[in-house]
Scaffold this motif. Sequence first.
Motif, short mmCIF file in Angstrom:
data_model
loop_
_atom_site.label_atom_id
_atom_site.label_comp_id
_atom_site.label_asym_id
_atom_site.label_seq_id
_atom_site.Cartn_x
_atom_site.Cartn_y
_atom_site.Cartn_z
N SER A 195 77.48 79.37 16.50
CA SER A 195 76.25 79.28 15.72
C SER A 195 76.50 79.61 14.25
O SER A 195 76.28 78.78 13.39
N ARG A 196 76.99 80.85 13.95
CA ARG A 196 77.35 81.21 12.59
C ARG A 196 78.66 81.98 12.59
O ARG A 196 78.95 82.73 13.51
N PHE A 197 79.46 81.77 11.55
CA PHE A 197 80.70 82.52 11.40
C PHE A 197 80.56 83.56 10.30
O PHE A 197 79.66 83.51 9.47
N HIS A 198 81.47 84.52 10.31
CA HIS A 198 81.55 85.54 9.26
C HIS A 198 83.03 85.75 8.95
O HIS A 198 83.77 86.35 9.73
N ILE A 199 83.47 85.24 7.80
CA ILE A 199 84.87 85.37 7.38
C ILE A 199 85.00 86.53 6.41
O ILE A 199 84.26 86.63 5.43
N TYR A 200 85.94 87.42 6.71
CA TYR A 200 86.29 88.53 5.83
C TYR A 200 87.63 89.06 6.32
O TYR A 200 88.31 88.39 7.13
N PHE A 201 88.07 90.25 5.86
CA PHE A 201 89.43 90.69 6.15
C PHE A 201 89.71 90.90 7.62
O PHE A 201 90.87 90.87 8.04
N ARG A 202 88.69 91.12 8.46
CA ARG A 202 88.91 91.31 9.89
C ARG A 202 88.81 90.01 10.68
O ARG A 202 89.11 89.98 11.88
#
Length: 200
Positions: A81-88
Amino acid sequence: GSGGFYSISNLDAGSYTGELQANGYQTSYMTFIVLGGMTRENQNGTINPILAEGEIRIVLTWDEKPYDLDSHLTGPDERDSRFHIYFRNIGRITSSPYANLDIDDVESYGPETITIRRQQSGLYKYWVHDYSNSGSRSSNGLLNSGAKVKVYNGNSVPKVFHVPNQEGTVWKVFEIENGIIKPVNRIDYQAIYTMQKLSK
């Protein structure tokens, strides 16, 4: 030079504009200052690889402090549905969400970059989080960071965002919908663990 270093000699005191060029990269410009026969330290510029049609690259740079600012990108994902890109969670480039964190810088200046390889239908949101002051309710670290975000959409002239003159630890910089970049430029106090909630 090949490592990205430059040198200057025999210039009068003043402000100068430098043109950055390399094969396979977009031409870029930077301003540097010469004072009393020497240049100020840490006058850095960035140069961006030529992008394919439809690609977007987000480049975050800042000054020495805070040491660690983090990029966060959320958007549509066919799987979840939605992604969250960051250092983890650095993302994926060959399958949905077709976006990834290229570089995570934790020792000042940047650049920290995220690339959207292929845009999907839906709303993208980009944030900068002051990880060094995470959880603080009285920090001017982000305000004084000199943070700047450049957004390259294909090979057009990049859009540039400067951190607003406001205290806080989370800077919501812009949104992208249907390929259109919409400025937000809002700062608030927010701990990292609630970034997912903010991104919905």
